[in-house]
Design a protein around this motif. Structure first.
Motif, PDB file in Angstrom:
ATOM      1  N   ASP A  56       8.216  -0.308  -8.504  1.00 44.19           N
ATOM      2  CA  ASP A  56       8.865  -0.516  -7.208  1.00 44.19           C
ATOM      3  C   ASP A  56       7.953  -1.279  -6.253  1.00 44.19           C
ATOM      4  OD1 ASP A  56      10.999   0.924  -8.170  1.00 44.19           O
ATOM      5  OD2 ASP A  56      10.415   2.798  -7.188  1.00 44.19           O
ATOM      6  N   ALA A  57       6.654  -1.236  -6.499  1.00 42.67           N
ATOM      7  CA  ALA A  57       5.680  -1.889  -5.622  1.00 42.67           C
ATOM      8  C   ALA A  57       5.393  -3.317  -6.043  1.00 42.67           C
ATOM      9  CB  ALA A  57       4.372  -1.091  -5.628  1.00 42.67           C
ATOM     10  N   GLU A  58       5.859  -3.713  -7.232  1.00 40.65           N
ATOM     11  CA  GLU A  58       5.391  -4.962  -7.835  1.00 40.65           C
ATOM     12  C   GLU A  58       5.600  -6.188  -6.955  1.00 40.65           C
ATOM     13  OE1 GLU A  58       6.485  -7.712 -11.613  1.00 40.65           O
ATOM     14  OE2 GLU A  58       6.177  -5.581 -12.056  1.00 40.65           O
ATOM     15  N   HIS A  59       6.782  -6.341  -6.368  1.00 39.46           N
ATOM     16  CA  HIS A  59       7.041  -7.529  -5.557  1.00 39.46           C
ATOM     17  C   HIS A  59       6.067  -7.631  -4.386  1.00 39.46           C
ATOM     18  CE1 HIS A  59       9.022 -10.633  -3.203  1.00 39.46           C
ATOM     19  NE2 HIS A  59       9.045  -9.798  -2.180  1.00 39.46           N
ATOM     20  N   PHE A  60       5.859  -6.520  -3.694  1.00 36.93           N
ATOM     21  CA  PHE A  60       4.964  -6.529  -2.535  1.00 36.93           C
ATOM     22  C   PHE A  60       3.514  -6.752  -2.975  1.00 36.93           C
ATOM     23  CE2 PHE A  60       8.470  -3.491  -1.635  1.00 36.93           C
ATOM     24  CZ  PHE A  60       9.172  -4.299  -0.749  1.00 36.93           C
ATOM     25  N   CYS A  61       3.143  -6.153  -4.097  1.00 33.70           N
ATOM     26  CA  CYS A  61       1.782  -6.335  -4.613  1.00 33.70           C
ATOM     27  C   CYS A  61       1.563  -7.784  -5.024  1.00 33.70           C
ATOM     28  CB  CYS A  61       1.525  -5.409  -5.796  1.00 33.70           C
ATOM     29  SG  CYS A  61       1.482  -3.658  -5.348  1.00 33.70           S
ATOM     30  N   TYR A  62       2.569  -8.366  -5.648  1.00 34.89           N
ATOM     31  CA  TYR A  62       2.454  -9.763  -6.070  1.00 34.89           C
ATOM     32  C   TYR A  62       2.216 -10.663  -4.863  1.00 34.89           C
ATOM     33  CZ  TYR A  62       3.521 -14.298  -8.132  1.00 34.89           C
ATOM     34  OH  TYR A  62       3.436 -15.607  -8.540  1.00 34.89           O
ATOM     35  N   MET A  63       3.007 -10.479  -3.815  1.00 38.38           N
ATOM     36  CA  MET A  63       2.848 -11.304  -2.618  1.00 38.38           C
ATOM     37  C   MET A  63       1.511 -11.042  -1.946  1.00 38.38           C
ATOM     38  SD  MET A  63       5.331 -13.270  -2.748  1.00 38.38           S
ATOM     39  CE  MET A  63       4.834 -14.156  -1.263  1.00 38.38           C
ATOM     40  N   ALA A  64       1.009  -9.807  -2.048  1.00 39.38           N
ATOM     41  CA  ALA A  64      -0.312  -9.505  -1.484  1.00 39.38           C
ATOM     42  C   ALA A  64      -1.402 -10.256  -2.241  1.00 39.38           C
ATOM     43  CB  ALA A  64      -0.572  -8.000  -1.523  1.00 39.38           C
ATOM     44  N   VAL A  65      -1.247 -10.379  -3.571  1.00 33.79           N
ATOM     45  CA  VAL A  65      -2.202 -11.175  -4.349  1.00 33.79           C
ATOM     46  C   VAL A  65      -2.076 -12.649  -3.961  1.00 33.79           C
ATOM     47  CG1 VAL A  65      -2.941 -11.900  -6.646  1.00 33.79           C
ATOM     48  CG2 VAL A  65      -2.206  -9.550  -6.269  1.00 33.79           C
ATOM     49  N   VAL A  66      -0.844 -13.104  -3.759  1.00 30.98           N
ATOM     50  CA  VAL A  66      -0.630 -14.472  -3.279  1.00 30.98           C
ATOM     51  C   VAL A  66      -1.412 -14.697  -1.986  1.00 30.98           C
ATOM     52  CG1 VAL A  66       1.090 -16.049  -2.274  1.00 30.98           C
ATOM     53  CG2 VAL A  66       1.621 -14.783  -4.372  1.00 30.98           C
ATOM     54  N   ASP A  67      -1.420 -13.677  -1.131  1.00 32.48           N
ATOM     55  CA  ASP A  67      -2.117 -13.770   0.156  1.00 32.48           C
ATOM     56  C   ASP A  67      -3.625 -13.545   0.027  1.00 32.48           C
ATOM     57  OD1 ASP A  67       0.243 -14.311   1.485  1.00 32.48           O
ATOM     58  OD2 ASP A  67       0.655 -12.210   1.933  1.00 32.48           O
ATOM     59  N   GLY A  68      -4.105 -13.248  -1.187  1.00 28.51           N
ATOM     60  CA  GLY A  68      -5.540 -13.149  -1.416  1.00 28.51           C
ATOM     61  C   GLY A  68      -6.104 -11.748  -1.503  1.00 28.51           C
ATOM     62  N   PHE A  69      -5.251 -10.725  -1.516  1.00 30.08           N
ATOM     63  CA  PHE A  69      -5.742  -9.346  -1.543  1.00 30.08           C
ATOM     64  C   PHE A  69      -6.023  -8.907  -2.981  1.00 30.08           C
ATOM     65  CE2 PHE A  69      -3.456  -9.478   2.538  1.00 30.08           C
ATOM     66  CZ  PHE A  69      -4.481  -9.054   3.374  1.00 30.08           C
ATOM     67  N   SER A  70      -7.273  -8.949  -3.369  1.00 37.00           N
ATOM     68  CA  SER A  70      -7.670  -8.685  -4.751  1.00 37.00           C
ATOM     69  C   SER A  70      -7.385  -7.259  -5.200  1.00 37.00           C
ATOM     70  CB  SER A  70      -9.160  -8.978  -4.933  1.00 37.00           C
ATOM     71  OG  SER A  70      -9.943  -8.246  -3.997  1.00 37.00           O
ATOM     72  N   GLN A 128       0.820  -1.209   0.000  1.00 37.81           N
ATOM     73  CA  GLN A 128       0.000   0.000   0.000  1.00 37.81           C
ATOM     74  C   GLN A 128       0.853   1.259   0.000  1.00 37.81           C
ATOM     75  OE1 GLN A 128      -2.711  -0.427   3.330  1.00 37.81           O
ATOM     76  NE2 GLN A 128      -4.153  -1.625   2.117  1.00 37.81           N
ATOM     77  N   ARG A 129       1.915   1.264   0.763  1.00 31.08           N
ATOM     78  CA  ARG A 129       2.796   2.446   0.795  1.00 31.08           C
ATOM     79  C   ARG A 129       3.414   2.695  -0.581  1.00 31.08           C
ATOM     80  NH1 ARG A 129       6.428   2.454   6.390  1.00 31.08           N
ATOM     81  NH2 ARG A 129       4.690   2.253   7.864  1.00 31.08           N
ATOM     82  N   HIS A 130       3.850   1.628  -1.230  1.00 32.27           N
ATOM     83  CA  HIS A 130       4.529   1.779  -2.512  1.00 32.27           C
ATOM     84  C   HIS A 130       3.564   2.056  -3.652  1.00 32.27           C
ATOM     85  CE1 HIS A 130       8.019   0.078  -0.429  1.00 32.27           C
ATOM     86  NE2 HIS A 130       8.742   0.444  -1.466  1.00 32.27           N
ATOM     87  N   TYR A 131       2.366   1.486  -3.585  1.00 32.22           N
ATOM     88  CA  TYR A 131       1.426   1.623  -4.701  1.00 32.22           C
ATOM     89  C   TYR A 131       0.462   2.791  -4.517  1.00 32.22           C
ATOM     90  CZ  TYR A 131      -2.245   0.529  -8.078  1.00 32.22           C
ATOM     91  OH  TYR A 131      -3.169   0.600  -9.091  1.00 32.22           O
ATOM     92  N   TYR A 132      -0.332   2.745  -3.475  1.00 32.97           N
ATOM     93  CA  TYR A 132      -1.353   3.768  -3.282  1.00 32.97           C
ATOM     94  C   TYR A 132      -0.762   5.126  -2.936  1.00 32.97           C
ATOM     95  CZ  TYR A 132      -4.740  -0.050  -3.228  1.00 32.97           C
ATOM     96  OH  TYR A 132      -5.506  -1.129  -3.566  1.00 32.97           O
ATOM     97  N   PHE A 133       0.345   5.133  -2.219  1.00 34.91           N
ATOM     98  CA  PHE A 133       0.917   6.396  -1.753  1.00 34.91           C
ATOM     99  C   PHE A 133       2.317   6.609  -2.296  1.00 34.91           C
ATOM    100  CE2 PHE A 133      -1.760   4.420   1.581  1.00 34.91           C
ATOM    101  CZ  PHE A 133      -2.856   5.233   1.438  1.00 34.91           C
ATOM    102  N   ARG A 134       2.573   6.092  -3.500  1.00 30.94           N
ATOM    103  CA  ARG A 134       3.920   6.079  -4.065  1.00 30.94           C
ATOM    104  C   ARG A 134       4.370   7.482  -4.486  1.00 30.94           C
ATOM    105  NH1 ARG A 134       0.534   4.193  -8.151  1.00 30.94           N
ATOM    106  NH2 ARG A 134       0.728   5.249 -10.150  1.00 30.94           N
ATOM    107  N   SER A 135       5.670   7.651  -4.551  1.00 29.46           N
ATOM    108  CA  SER A 135       6.255   8.876  -5.094  1.00 29.46           C
ATOM    109  C   SER A 135       7.194   8.541  -6.256  1.00 29.46           C
ATOM    110  CB  SER A 135       7.041   9.619  -4.007  1.00 29.46           C
ATOM    111  OG  SER A 135       8.044   8.783  -3.462  1.00 29.46           O
TER     112      SER A 135
END
Length: 272
Positions: free
Chosen positions: A124-138, A112-119
């Motif tokens: 730069d957010a892709e790895h964290f977003c990918y793992m969040a999808v792995v965890d089920g966060f649509s 969320q910090r890297h994607y929604y509130f990125r500068s």
């Protein structure tokens, strides 16, 4: 095409429907919208309706919407229901360490910090977003789509208007992620994907190719879930939580929230 500006604008538009829903006075000059009996029956699922600035509101309904947003990975920190946690004050370095240890909440906070509130770059957010999808966060499927959109924009600049194999692969990946958004019960993630999809599906990209790309991503996600490290369960929401039916009806039928008022003309359980 400046993808980052377009994607950001679309995201902000969708998020305006999500974060801390606000109730405003209805514009009766607008053309009236049809209110079905089914919708009014869904209104009856809540017994705490009250009038506020000419709009009927329910605290229970708003709480359910907040809980659903949080369960899907949407930003909810502006909501009146949100309670701060230690993750809000952790440094990026601390969060990264926790995420590497398998902490789902830490990874979601980073996404969320890297994607929604990125500068910086959305990639730069892709790895964290990918793992969040792995965890089920649509909600983070939109992050993956945005990341590939940014990659395509850079590749197009390199190609100087010409087609390339690399660009085709990136387009297929983006369209595959757009298809993945359909796997989740998340209207807003699906809307984001459907709005962006036409801009990337060229004539040489068939539906069969997109289907194969999506299936490849599904297999990757399945493997990643199986190989996920043991984690400290720190999430407070169930990612499988269902969307409130009243909200679903409004969104599916493209109805404004003011139509709820029509269900209270002669309603005995509503209170002023």
């Amino acid at each position: 095409m400046n993808f980052q500006h377009i994607a950001t604008g679309l995201f902000l538009c969708l998020c305006s429907m999500l974060v801390n829903a606000k109730h405003v006075e209805p514009d009766y000059a607008r053309q009236p919208q049809t209110v079905s009996e089914e919708l009014c029956e869904a209104v009856k699922d809540y017994d705490d309706w009250k009038i506020y600035h000419d709009q009927w509101i329910s605290e229970a309904y708003d709480l359910e919407r907040y809980q659903w947003q949080a369960s899907k990975g949407y930003p909810v920190k502006d909501s009146r229901f949100y309670e701060k946690t230690d993750y809000d004050k952790y440094s990026t370095e601390t969060l990264m360490r926790l995420a590497q240890e398998g902490d789902k909440a830490a990874n979601l906070e980073l996404a969320q910090r890297h994607y929604y509130f990125r500068s910086g770059k959305v990639t730069d957010a892709e790895h964290f977003c990918y793992m969040a999808v792995v965890d089920g966060f649509s909600a983070m499927t939109s992050c993956m789509i945005s990341s590939y959109g940014e990659k395509i924009a850079r590749q197009m600049a390199k190609d100087q208007g010409q087609s390339s194999e690399r660009q085709l692969k990136l387009r297929l990946k983006l369209l595959g992620w757009a298809q993945i958004s359909q796997d989740f019960d998340d209207i807003f993630a699906q809307q984001f994907a459907e709005i962006l999809k036409p801009g990337y599906q060229r004539n040489d990209i068939t539906d069969a190719m997109i289907k194969d790309a999506a299936e490849s991503i599904r297999e990757e996600l399945k493997l990643a879930r199986q190989e996920r490290k043991q984690y400290k369960e720190t999430l407070t929401f169930d990612v499988k939580q269902k969307m409130p039916e009243l909200w679903r009806m409004l969104e599916q039928n493209k109805l404004e929230e003011q139509v709820i008022n029509s269900c209270f003309i002669e309603n005995e359980y509503a209170t002023e």
